[in-house]
Structures are given as structure tokens and as C-alpha cells.
Design a protein around this motif. Structure first.
Motif, PDB file in Angstrom:
ATOM      1  N   ASN A  26     -14.504 -12.205  -6.052  1.00 42.25           N
ATOM      2  CA  ASN A  26     -14.867 -12.981  -4.864  1.00 42.25           C
ATOM      3  C   ASN A  26     -13.850 -12.789  -3.738  1.00 42.25           C
ATOM      4  OD1 ASN A  26     -12.698 -14.508  -5.815  1.00 42.25           O
ATOM      5  ND2 ASN A  26     -13.998 -16.135  -6.661  1.00 42.25           N
ATOM      6  N   CYS A  27     -12.833 -11.948  -3.959  1.00 45.70           N
ATOM      7  CA  CYS A  27     -11.804 -11.686  -2.957  1.00 45.70           C
ATOM      8  C   CYS A  27     -11.480 -10.197  -2.905  1.00 45.70           C
ATOM      9  CB  CYS A  27     -10.512 -12.444  -3.280  1.00 45.70           C
ATOM     10  SG  CYS A  27     -10.624 -14.245  -3.240  1.00 45.70           S
ATOM     11  N   ILE A  28     -10.817  -9.797  -1.843  1.00 46.54           N
ATOM     12  CA  ILE A  28     -10.236  -8.461  -1.774  1.00 46.54           C
ATOM     13  C   ILE A  28      -8.745  -8.613  -1.501  1.00 46.54           C
ATOM     14  CG2 ILE A  28     -12.372  -7.414  -0.939  1.00 46.54           C
ATOM     15  CD1 ILE A  28     -11.097  -7.182   1.809  1.00 46.54           C
ATOM     16  N   MET A  29      -7.986  -7.625  -1.938  1.00 42.44           N
ATOM     17  CA  MET A  29      -6.531  -7.612  -1.750  1.00 42.44           C
ATOM     18  C   MET A  29      -6.186  -6.528  -0.746  1.00 42.44           C
ATOM     19  SD  MET A  29      -3.693  -9.123  -2.828  1.00 42.44           S
ATOM     20  CE  MET A  29      -4.068  -9.808  -4.452  1.00 42.44           C
ATOM     21  N   LYS A  30      -5.483  -6.902   0.318  1.00 40.44           N
ATOM     22  CA  LYS A  30      -5.008  -5.954   1.312  1.00 40.44           C
ATOM     23  C   LYS A  30      -3.489  -5.856   1.198  1.00 40.44           C
ATOM     24  CE  LYS A  30      -8.909  -4.815   3.130  1.00 40.44           C
ATOM     25  NZ  LYS A  30      -9.416  -3.438   2.979  1.00 40.44           N
ATOM     26  N   VAL A  31      -2.980  -4.643   1.097  1.00 42.31           N
ATOM     27  CA  VAL A  31      -1.557  -4.428   0.856  1.00 42.31           C
ATOM     28  C   VAL A  31      -0.924  -3.767   2.076  1.00 42.31           C
ATOM     29  CG1 VAL A  31       0.147  -3.496  -0.759  1.00 42.31           C
ATOM     30  CG2 VAL A  31      -2.143  -4.079  -1.566  1.00 42.31           C
TER      31      VAL A  31
ATOM     32  N   GLY B  37       4.049  -6.470   1.692  1.00 44.50           N
ATOM     33  CA  GLY B  37       3.416  -7.729   1.334  1.00 44.50           C
ATOM     34  C   GLY B  37       1.956  -7.511   1.001  1.00 44.50           C
ATOM     35  N   ALA B  38       1.247  -8.581   0.712  1.00 43.14           N
ATOM     36  CA  ALA B  38      -0.161  -8.499   0.357  1.00 43.14           C
ATOM     37  C   ALA B  38      -0.899  -9.722   0.883  1.00 43.14           C
ATOM     38  CB  ALA B  38      -0.330  -8.385  -1.160  1.00 43.14           C
ATOM     39  N   SER B  39      -2.173  -9.525   1.226  1.00 37.72           N
ATOM     40  CA  SER B  39      -3.019 -10.605   1.719  1.00 37.72           C
ATOM     41  C   SER B  39      -4.280 -10.700   0.879  1.00 37.72           C
ATOM     42  CB  SER B  39      -3.412 -10.358   3.185  1.00 37.72           C
ATOM     43  OG  SER B  39      -2.282 -10.361   4.030  1.00 37.72           O
ATOM     44  N   LEU B  40      -4.720 -11.919   0.638  1.00 34.72           N
ATOM     45  CA  LEU B  40      -5.935 -12.170  -0.133  1.00 34.72           C
ATOM     46  C   LEU B  40      -6.996 -12.718   0.807  1.00 34.72           C
ATOM     47  CD1 LEU B  40      -6.868 -12.046  -3.146  1.00 34.72           C
ATOM     48  CD2 LEU B  40      -6.383 -14.504  -3.251  1.00 34.72           C
ATOM     49  N   VAL B  41      -8.158 -12.054   0.854  1.00 30.16           N
ATOM     50  CA  VAL B  41      -9.239 -12.419   1.768  1.00 30.16           C
ATOM     51  C   VAL B  41     -10.495 -12.755   0.964  1.00 30.16           C
ATOM     52  CG1 VAL B  41     -10.680 -11.658   3.702  1.00 30.16           C
ATOM     53  CG2 VAL B  41      -8.306 -10.884   3.543  1.00 30.16           C
ATOM     54  N   ALA B  42     -11.156 -13.847   1.321  1.00 32.64           N
ATOM     55  CA  ALA B  42     -12.382 -14.244   0.625  1.00 32.64           C
ATOM     56  C   ALA B  42     -13.503 -13.265   0.944  1.00 32.64           C
ATOM     57  CB  ALA B  42     -12.782 -15.660   1.019  1.00 32.64           C
ATOM     58  N   MET B  43     -14.126 -12.736  -0.086  1.00 34.88           N
ATOM     59  CA  MET B  43     -15.201 -11.770   0.052  1.00 34.88           C
ATOM     60  C   MET B  43     -16.557 -12.457   0.190  1.00 34.88           C
ATOM     61  SD  MET B  43     -15.560  -8.626  -2.589  1.00 34.88           S
ATOM     62  CE  MET B  43     -16.515  -7.168  -2.230  1.00 34.88           C
ATOM     63  N   GLN B  44     -16.618 -13.708  -0.194  1.00 39.91           N
ATOM     64  CA  GLN B  44     -17.837 -14.502  -0.156  1.00 39.91           C
ATOM     65  C   GLN B  44     -17.425 -15.958  -0.135  1.00 39.91           C
ATOM     66  OE1 GLN B  44     -18.943 -12.833  -4.039  1.00 39.91           O
ATOM     67  NE2 GLN B  44     -18.968 -14.911  -4.874  1.00 39.91           N
ATOM     68  N   ASP B  45     -18.364 -16.861   0.060  1.00 44.24           N
ATOM     69  CA  ASP B  45     -18.050 -18.280  -0.052  1.00 44.24           C
ATOM     70  C   ASP B  45     -17.603 -18.564  -1.493  1.00 44.24           C
ATOM     71  OD1 ASP B  45     -18.849 -18.541   2.543  1.00 44.24           O
ATOM     72  OD2 ASP B  45     -20.715 -19.611   2.107  1.00 44.24           O
TER      73      ASP B  45
ATOM     74  N   PRO C 200     -16.970  -1.064  -0.440  1.00 43.86           N
ATOM     75  CA  PRO C 200     -16.072  -0.033   0.104  1.00 43.86           C
ATOM     76  C   PRO C 200     -14.869  -0.586   0.852  1.00 43.86           C
ATOM     77  CG  PRO C 200     -18.144  -0.125   1.332  1.00 43.86           C
ATOM     78  CD  PRO C 200     -18.347  -0.920   0.085  1.00 43.86           C
ATOM     79  N   ASP C 201     -15.020  -1.760   1.462  1.00 40.19           N
ATOM     80  CA  ASP C 201     -13.896  -2.337   2.198  1.00 40.19           C
ATOM     81  C   ASP C 201     -12.869  -2.985   1.281  1.00 40.19           C
ATOM     82  OD1 ASP C 201     -14.694  -1.673   4.863  1.00 40.19           O
ATOM     83  OD2 ASP C 201     -16.251  -3.192   4.680  1.00 40.19           O
ATOM     84  N   SER C 202     -13.183  -3.077  -0.021  1.00 41.38           N
ATOM     85  CA  SER C 202     -12.227  -3.666  -0.958  1.00 41.38           C
ATOM     86  C   SER C 202     -11.314  -2.617  -1.576  1.00 41.38           C
ATOM     87  CB  SER C 202     -12.980  -4.396  -2.087  1.00 41.38           C
ATOM     88  OG  SER C 202     -13.612  -3.472  -2.972  1.00 41.38           O
ATOM     89  N   ILE C 203     -11.634  -1.350  -1.389  1.00 44.02           N
ATOM     90  CA  ILE C 203     -10.876  -0.271  -2.013  1.00 44.02           C
ATOM     91  C   ILE C 203      -9.751   0.173  -1.087  1.00 44.02           C
ATOM     92  CG2 ILE C 203     -11.021   1.995  -3.110  1.00 44.02           C
ATOM     93  CD1 ILE C 203     -14.061   1.544  -3.310  1.00 44.02           C
ATOM     94  N   SER C 204      -8.554   0.327  -1.625  1.00 41.49           N
ATOM     95  CA  SER C 204      -7.413   0.765  -0.824  1.00 41.49           C
ATOM     96  C   SER C 204      -7.725   2.103  -0.158  1.00 41.49           C
ATOM     97  CB  SER C 204      -6.168   0.905  -1.697  1.00 41.49           C
ATOM     98  OG  SER C 204      -5.736  -0.349  -2.164  1.00 41.49           O
ATOM     99  N   PRO C 205      -7.433   2.226   1.138  1.00 44.44           N
ATOM    100  CA  PRO C 205      -7.734   3.466   1.854  1.00 44.44           C
ATOM    101  C   PRO C 205      -7.162   4.722   1.187  1.00 44.44           C
ATOM    102  CG  PRO C 205      -7.127   1.748   3.393  1.00 44.44           C
ATOM    103  CD  PRO C 205      -6.864   1.199   2.022  1.00 44.44           C
ATOM    104  N   TRP C 206      -5.977   4.615   0.606  1.00 45.47           N
ATOM    105  CA  TRP C 206      -5.370   5.810   0.008  1.00 45.47           C
ATOM    106  C   TRP C 206      -6.161   6.269  -1.202  1.00 45.47           C
ATOM    107  CZ3 TRP C 206      -3.376   7.070  -4.735  1.00 45.47           C
ATOM    108  CH2 TRP C 206      -3.258   6.047  -5.660  1.00 45.47           C
ATOM    109  N   ILE C 207      -6.806   5.325  -1.911  1.00 44.50           N
ATOM    110  CA  ILE C 207      -7.645   5.707  -3.052  1.00 44.50           C
ATOM    111  C   ILE C 207      -8.877   6.446  -2.578  1.00 44.50           C
ATOM    112  CG2 ILE C 207      -9.175   4.796  -4.838  1.00 44.50           C
ATOM    113  CD1 ILE C 207      -7.110   2.749  -5.547  1.00 44.50           C
ATOM    114  N   LEU C 208      -9.506   5.959  -1.510  1.00 44.09           N
ATOM    115  CA  LEU C 208     -10.696   6.616  -0.962  1.00 44.09           C
ATOM    116  C   LEU C 208     -10.378   8.030  -0.477  1.00 44.09           C
ATOM    117  CD1 LEU C 208     -12.332   3.675   1.024  1.00 44.09           C
ATOM    118  CD2 LEU C 208     -13.079   4.658  -1.158  1.00 44.09           C
ATOM    119  N   ALA C 209      -9.123   8.211  -0.019  1.00 43.78           N
ATOM    120  CA  ALA C 209      -8.733   9.514   0.502  1.00 43.78           C
ATOM    121  C   ALA C 209      -8.179  10.426  -0.581  1.00 43.78           C
ATOM    122  CB  ALA C 209      -7.671   9.344   1.598  1.00 43.78           C
ATOM    123  N   ASN C 210      -8.021   9.911  -1.783  1.00 39.64           N
ATOM    124  CA  ASN C 210      -7.395  10.683  -2.867  1.00 39.64           C
ATOM    125  C   ASN C 210      -8.318  11.807  -3.362  1.00 39.64           C
ATOM    126  OD1 ASN C 210      -5.387  11.301  -4.677  1.00 39.64           O
ATOM    127  ND2 ASN C 210      -6.157   9.923  -6.253  1.00 39.64           N
TER     128      ASN C 210
END
Length: 216
Positions: A136-141, A147-155, A206-216
Motif C-alpha cells: 500500500n506504499c512505495i519507498m523513495k530513496v 534518506g528515504a521517504s514512504l508514500v501512500a500508494m492508495q488509501d 512502475p513508479d514504485s520501482i527504483s529508477p536504477w533497477i529499471l535502467a539495469n
């Protein structure tokens, strides 16, 4: 979760454009929640698995304002360990918390991967965020500052465990584990993004996946 992807998809471009994490020289000066002695009702909790759930574990724009400190989350626990749960209803797109950390030279079960060679260690409450194969969340690093941020993906209803998919940030898990999240599409074993077949990768937002993984 698929029914809410449309709403979240409209919000996520704004989240991705937010300013870097603010520098804080001492995490203890500020936390994004307080932890009451009482716990939330277990009947509302989402079943999750966590490598960070054990007790010893682990500038924004106006579109992603942090949830108020008194209403963001609580620390709860069950037979598997300690985890974060929503104190009250958390609306999709809410920036639940941002924890400052440090670049770690040691990779362990509590660090969060930023890129191929960089891991971030956040000592604050974000380390208690559980894993779920239906998060129900995504992690942005962030690396600068770390640091890291936690964002709600849904209610997220009051009392539900906060969780993200660990494979969305980890190419290869330092400590793979058997998953018991109970999701219909539970993968049963979490080892990292590199081991996920194409259909499982496609199921991740797709927005939950770390950009570096998508580019790997």
C-alpha cells in the motif's frame, strides 16, 4: 489495489518531482510520528512479512505534504515482530514520513538499496516498514542527502500495516526470506528484483520501482 492505480498514477509525477530530502544533522530532533503505548486493532491489520519487522531491525511540494505528526502512524506488534500501522486513515499520495540516513559501507537486511553499489541505512522508524507482495506504499530513496521517504500508494485504513514491496528497491536481497503476506499473488519467497519473472515484474506499479533497477 489495481482499482486505485489510476488515482495514484495521476499523483505520482508530482511526487517524483519533489525537492531532495531536507538535511537534518540529528534525526532525534524530529520524528514524523509519536508512538503511543496502546496498539491499533489487530482485526484491521494487513498480513505482511518483514526482514525489518523484528524489534532489533530496522523538500516536498504541496502535492505531497507530510501527514500530521499526531495522525501518521503508530508502532504495533504481533507474533512476527514490530511494524508500522496507520494511526488514522491515510489518503493516497500522502508523504507519510521522511527519515534521514547515511550511506552504508555494510549491506545488511536493514539497509535500502539506492543504486548498484550504494545502500542507505535509516535508523528511524521507517526501518519497521513491512514487506507485502500487494503493498500500500512505495519507498523513495535519496543519496544527497541520504534518506528515504514512504508514500501512500492508495488509501490506507486506520490500523492497517504500512508496507512496500522490498523487491522494488533491492536487486538482490542480502537476506532473502519466505513471505507470508497472504496476498492473492504472494510470491512465497522474496529474493530480489533480479529473480522475479517477467509477469511478476509487470505486476509492480512502475513508479514504485527504483529508477536504477529499471535502467539495469
Amino acid at each position: 489495489m489495481s482499482a486505485r492505480k489510476g488515482t495514484f498514477a495521476r499523483q505520482i509525477p508530482l511526487l517524483l518531482s519533489q525537492a531532495p530530502l531536507p538535511v537534518r544533522s540529528n534525526f532525534l530532533r524530529r520524528s514524523f510520528a509519536t508512538f503511543p503505548s496502546s496498539s491499533v486493532g489487530s482485526s484491521q491489520q494487513r498480513r505482511t512479512s518483514s526482514r525489518r519487522s523484528q524489534p532489533e531491525a530496522m523538500g516536498t511540494d504541496t502535492s505531497a505534504a507530510p501527514a500530521p505528526e499526531s495522525t501518521a502512524f503508530v508502532l504495533d506488534s504481533n507474533a512476527t515482530g514490530t511494524f508500522l500501522a496507520a494511526r488514522n486513515l491515510i489518503v493516497a499520495g500522502t508523504l507519510i514520513m521522511t527519515d534521514p540516513g547515511e550511506v552504508s559501507e555494510t549491506v545488511n537486511m536493514h539497509t535500502i538499496q539506492f543504486d548498484k553499489t550504494t545502500h542507505i541505512n535509516c535508523p528511524g522508524p521507517i526501518r519497521f516498514t513491512n514487506h507485502s507482495c500487494a503493498p500500500n506504499c512505495i519507498m523513495k530513496v535519496s543519496k544527497e542527502p541520504p534518506g528515504a521517504s514512504l508514500v501512500a500508494m492508495q488509501d490506507i485504513p486506520q490500523g492497517e500495516a504500512l508496507c512496500f514491496d522490498y523487491a522494488s528497491t533491492e536487486w538482490e536481497m542480502e537476506s532473502p526470506f519466505d513471505c507470508s503476506c497472504g496476498a492473492a499473488a504472494c510470491r512465497k519467497r522474496v529474493t530480489g528484483y533480479k529473480d522475479m519473472p517477467t509477469e511478476q515484474r509487470a505486476a509492480l506499479h512502475p513508479d514504485s520501482i527504483s529508477p536504477w533497477i529499471l535502467a539495469n
